[in-house]
Design a protein around this motif. Sequence first.
Motif, PDB file in Angstrom:
ATOM      1  N   CYS A  96     -50.948 -95.264 -18.857  1.00  0.00           N
ATOM      2  CA  CYS A  96     -50.947 -94.599 -17.567  1.00  0.00           C
ATOM      3  C   CYS A  96     -52.322 -94.785 -16.938  1.00  0.00           C
ATOM      4  O   CYS A  96     -53.340 -94.766 -17.648  1.00  0.00           O
ATOM      5  N   ALA A  97     -52.378 -94.947 -15.615  1.00  0.00           N
ATOM      6  CA  ALA A  97     -53.664 -95.169 -14.953  1.00  0.00           C
ATOM      7  C   ALA A  97     -53.691 -94.493 -13.593  1.00  0.00           C
ATOM      8  O   ALA A  97     -52.649 -94.350 -12.941  1.00  0.00           O
ATOM      9  N   THR A  98     -54.891 -94.114 -13.174  1.00  0.00           N
ATOM     10  CA  THR A  98     -55.112 -93.440 -11.895  1.00  0.00           C
ATOM     11  C   THR A  98     -56.018 -94.268 -11.004  1.00  0.00           C
ATOM     12  O   THR A  98     -57.076 -94.736 -11.453  1.00  0.00           O
ATOM     13  N   GLU A  99     -55.614 -94.420  -9.765  1.00  0.00           N
ATOM     14  CA  GLU A  99     -56.458 -95.042  -8.746  1.00  0.00           C
ATOM     15  C   GLU A  99     -56.884 -93.918  -7.805  1.00  0.00           C
ATOM     16  O   GLU A  99     -56.071 -93.436  -7.007  1.00  0.00           O
ATOM     17  N   VAL A 100     -58.135 -93.526  -7.912  1.00  0.00           N
ATOM     18  CA  VAL A 100     -58.614 -92.336  -7.218  1.00  0.00           C
ATOM     19  C   VAL A 100     -58.657 -92.534  -5.706  1.00  0.00           C
ATOM     20  O   VAL A 100     -59.087 -93.588  -5.214  1.00  0.00           O
ATOM     21  N   LEU A 101     -58.178 -91.523  -4.998  1.00  0.00           N
ATOM     22  CA  LEU A 101     -58.207 -91.497  -3.523  1.00  0.00           C
ATOM     23  C   LEU A 101     -57.647 -92.788  -2.938  1.00  0.00           C
ATOM     24  O   LEU A 101     -58.256 -93.404  -2.055  1.00  0.00           O
ATOM     25  N   SER A 102     -56.504 -93.165  -3.403  1.00  0.00           N
ATOM     26  CA  SER A 102     -55.878 -94.418  -2.984  1.00  0.00           C
ATOM     27  C   SER A 102     -54.758 -94.167  -1.993  1.00  0.00           C
ATOM     28  O   SER A 102     -53.886 -93.341  -2.230  1.00  0.00           O
ATOM     29  N   THR A 103     -54.777 -94.907  -0.881  1.00  0.00           N
ATOM     30  CA  THR A 103     -53.690 -94.787   0.092  1.00  0.00           C
ATOM     31  C   THR A 103     -52.558 -95.765  -0.207  1.00  0.00           C
ATOM     32  O   THR A 103     -51.445 -95.583   0.268  1.00  0.00           O
ATOM     33  N   GLU A 104     -52.869 -96.788  -0.986  1.00  0.00           N
ATOM     34  CA  GLU A 104     -51.869 -97.798  -1.336  1.00  0.00           C
ATOM     35  C   GLU A 104     -52.131 -98.232  -2.768  1.00  0.00           C
ATOM     36  O   GLU A 104     -53.206 -98.736  -3.075  1.00  0.00           O
ATOM     37  N   PRO A 105     -51.165 -98.075  -3.671  1.00  0.00           N
ATOM     38  CA  PRO A 105     -51.414 -98.400  -5.077  1.00  0.00           C
ATOM     39  C   PRO A 105     -51.671 -99.881  -5.304  1.00  0.00           C
ATOM     40  O   PRO A 105     -50.996-100.731  -4.712  1.00  0.00           O
ATOM     41  N   GLY A 106     -52.642-100.180  -6.159  1.00  0.00           N
ATOM     42  CA  GLY A 106     -52.880-101.553  -6.529  1.00  0.00           C
ATOM     43  C   GLY A 106     -51.944-101.997  -7.640  1.00  0.00           C
ATOM     44  O   GLY A 106     -51.246-101.175  -8.239  1.00  0.00           O
ATOM     45  N   THR A 107     -51.958-103.296  -7.898  1.00  0.00           N
ATOM     46  CA  THR A 107     -51.094-103.836  -8.943  1.00  0.00           C
ATOM     47  C   THR A 107     -51.879-104.604  -9.991  1.00  0.00           C
ATOM     48  O   THR A 107     -51.299-105.323 -10.805  1.00  0.00           O
ATOM     49  N   THR A 108     -53.199-104.470  -9.972  1.00  0.00           N
ATOM     50  CA  THR A 108     -54.015-105.077 -11.022  1.00  0.00           C
ATOM     51  C   THR A 108     -54.801-103.984 -11.718  1.00  0.00           C
ATOM     52  O   THR A 108     -55.078-102.928 -11.145  1.00  0.00           O
ATOM     53  N   SER A 109     -55.188-104.258 -12.951  1.00  0.00           N
ATOM     54  CA  SER A 109     -55.916-103.252 -13.716  1.00  0.00           C
ATOM     55  C   SER A 109     -57.274-102.940 -13.095  1.00  0.00           C
ATOM     56  O   SER A 109     -57.796-101.834 -13.257  1.00  0.00           O
ATOM     57  N   PHE A 110     -57.821-103.883 -12.336  1.00  0.00           N
ATOM     58  CA  PHE A 110     -59.132-103.662 -11.716  1.00  0.00           C
ATOM     59  C   PHE A 110     -59.078-102.600 -10.626  1.00  0.00           C
ATOM     60  O   PHE A 110     -60.102-102.039 -10.245  1.00  0.00           O
ATOM     61  N   ASP A 111     -57.885-102.314 -10.128  1.00  0.00           N
ATOM     62  CA  ASP A 111     -57.736-101.322  -9.065  1.00  0.00           C
ATOM     63  C   ASP A 111     -57.849 -99.894  -9.587  1.00  0.00           C
ATOM     64  O   ASP A 111     -58.042 -98.971  -8.809  1.00  0.00           O
ATOM     65  N   TYR A 112     -57.715 -99.696 -10.893  1.00  0.00           N
ATOM     66  CA  TYR A 112     -57.566 -98.360 -11.455  1.00  0.00           C
ATOM     67  C   TYR A 112     -58.841 -97.868 -12.116  1.00  0.00           C
ATOM     68  O   TYR A 112     -59.562 -98.628 -12.760  1.00  0.00           O
ATOM     69  N   ASP A 113     -59.057 -96.571 -11.955  1.00  0.00           N
ATOM     70  CA  ASP A 113     -60.320 -95.974 -12.345  1.00  0.00           C
ATOM     71  C   ASP A 113     -60.290 -95.276 -13.704  1.00  0.00           C
ATOM     72  O   ASP A 113     -61.297 -95.221 -14.408  1.00  0.00           O
ATOM     73  N   TYR A 114     -59.160 -94.697 -14.046  1.00  0.00           N
ATOM     74  CA  TYR A 114     -59.042 -93.947 -15.292  1.00  0.00           C
ATOM     75  C   TYR A 114     -57.770 -94.357 -16.011  1.00  0.00           C
ATOM     76  O   TYR A 114     -56.739 -94.640 -15.372  1.00  0.00           O
ATOM     77  N   TRP A 115     -57.850 -94.334 -17.336  1.00  0.00           N
ATOM     78  CA  TRP A 115     -56.752 -94.789 -18.182  1.00  0.00           C
ATOM     79  C   TRP A 115     -56.490 -93.796 -19.311  1.00  0.00           C
ATOM     80  O   TRP A 115     -57.417 -93.149 -19.807  1.00  0.00           O
ATOM     81  N   GLY A 116     -55.222 -93.707 -19.689  1.00  0.00           N
ATOM     82  CA  GLY A 116     -54.880 -92.965 -20.874  1.00  0.00           C
ATOM     83  C   GLY A 116     -55.081 -93.811 -22.123  1.00  0.00           C
ATOM     84  O   GLY A 116     -55.479 -94.981 -22.041  1.00  0.00           O
ATOM     85  N   GLN A 117     -54.796 -93.218 -23.265  1.00  0.00           N
ATOM     86  CA  GLN A 117     -54.978 -93.897 -24.552  1.00  0.00           C
ATOM     87  C   GLN A 117     -53.811 -94.812 -24.902  1.00  0.00           C
ATOM     88  O   GLN A 117     -53.946 -95.672 -25.785  1.00  0.00           O
ATOM     89  N   GLY A 118     -52.696 -94.622 -24.253  1.00  0.00           N
ATOM     90  CA  GLY A 118     -51.542 -95.477 -24.485  1.00  0.00           C
ATOM     91  C   GLY A 118     -50.531 -94.855 -25.420  1.00  0.00           C
ATOM     92  O   GLY A 118     -50.859 -94.018 -26.264  1.00  0.00           O
ATOM     93  N   THR A 119     -49.290 -95.289 -25.251  1.00  0.00           N
ATOM     94  CA  THR A 119     -48.205 -94.872 -26.134  1.00  0.00           C
ATOM     95  C   THR A 119     -47.374 -96.104 -26.473  1.00  0.00           C
ATOM     96  O   THR A 119     -47.096 -96.931 -25.603  1.00  0.00           O
ATOM     97  N   GLN A 120     -47.007 -96.228 -27.735  1.00  0.00           N
ATOM     98  CA  GLN A 120     -46.329 -97.430 -28.216  1.00  0.00           C
ATOM     99  C   GLN A 120     -44.827 -97.355 -27.939  1.00  0.00           C
ATOM    100  O   GLN A 120     -44.178 -96.349 -28.241  1.00  0.00           O
ATOM    101  N   VAL A 121     -44.304 -98.430 -27.400  1.00  0.00           N
ATOM    102  CA  VAL A 121     -42.864 -98.589 -27.218  1.00  0.00           C
ATOM    103  C   VAL A 121     -42.438 -99.827 -27.997  1.00  0.00           C
ATOM    104  O   VAL A 121     -42.982-100.914 -27.787  1.00  0.00           O
ATOM    105  N   THR A 122     -41.473 -99.642 -28.880  1.00  0.00           N
ATOM    106  CA  THR A 122     -40.962-100.753 -29.678  1.00  0.00           C
ATOM    107  C   THR A 122     -39.457-100.830 -29.495  1.00  0.00           C
ATOM    108  O   THR A 122     -38.757 -99.846 -29.734  1.00  0.00           O
ATOM    109  N   VAL A 123     -38.990-101.999 -29.063  1.00  0.00           N
ATOM    110  CA  VAL A 123     -37.562-102.217 -28.851  1.00  0.00           C
ATOM    111  C   VAL A 123     -37.084-103.181 -29.926  1.00  0.00           C
ATOM    112  O   VAL A 123     -37.525-104.332 -29.980  1.00  0.00           O
ATOM    113  N   SER A 124     -36.189-102.698 -30.754  1.00  0.00           N
ATOM    114  CA  SER A 124     -35.738-103.514 -31.878  1.00  0.00           C
ATOM    115  C   SER A 124     -34.392-104.154 -31.572  1.00  0.00           C
ATOM    116  O   SER A 124     -33.536-103.561 -30.913  1.00  0.00           O
ATOM    117  N   SER A 125     -34.241-105.370 -32.063  1.00  0.00           N
ATOM    118  CA  SER A 125     -32.974-106.071 -31.876  1.00  0.00           C
ATOM    119  C   SER A 125     -32.182-106.068 -33.176  1.00  0.00           C
ATOM    120  O   SER A 125     -31.046-106.502 -33.203  1.00  0.00           O
TER     121      SER A 125
END
Length: 125
Positions: A96-125
């Motif tokens: 999850c990421a936050t782009e502070v005081l943003s009027t239009e969300p970016g689509t690259t990681s460079f646009d975002y200011d804060y990040w969570g630690q992450g959560t693992q998703v595993t899809v098994s076949s």
Amino acid sequence: QVQLEESGGGLVQVGGSLRLSCSSSGRAFGSDSMAWFRQAPGKEREFVAAISAGGGRTYYQDSVKGRFTISRDNAAKTVTLQMNSLKPEDTATYYCATEVLSTEPGTTSFDYDYWGQGTQVTVSS
């Protein structure tokens, strides 16, 4: 300062669903764009979905359109990613990421200011 905490990841079979949540604390939430990114082992972090501060505009990576839905609750300061029809290629750590005081969300990681630690998703076949 913003603290983000993701939850809801896990192991699911192909075609299944998961719902990821991200809670935000530390500053006003309603003026910030929010996004989900993911990173699979050996690959770069990639954009998954984003939502504008008011929730009126959403954006998705082509590979998840029609399967994933991003939403937010500004009163609860949370953003959610509903993932349906999961595929093995969706396996990754989701951030999850936050782009502070943003009027239009970016689509690259460079646009975002804060990040969570992450959560693992595993899809098994």
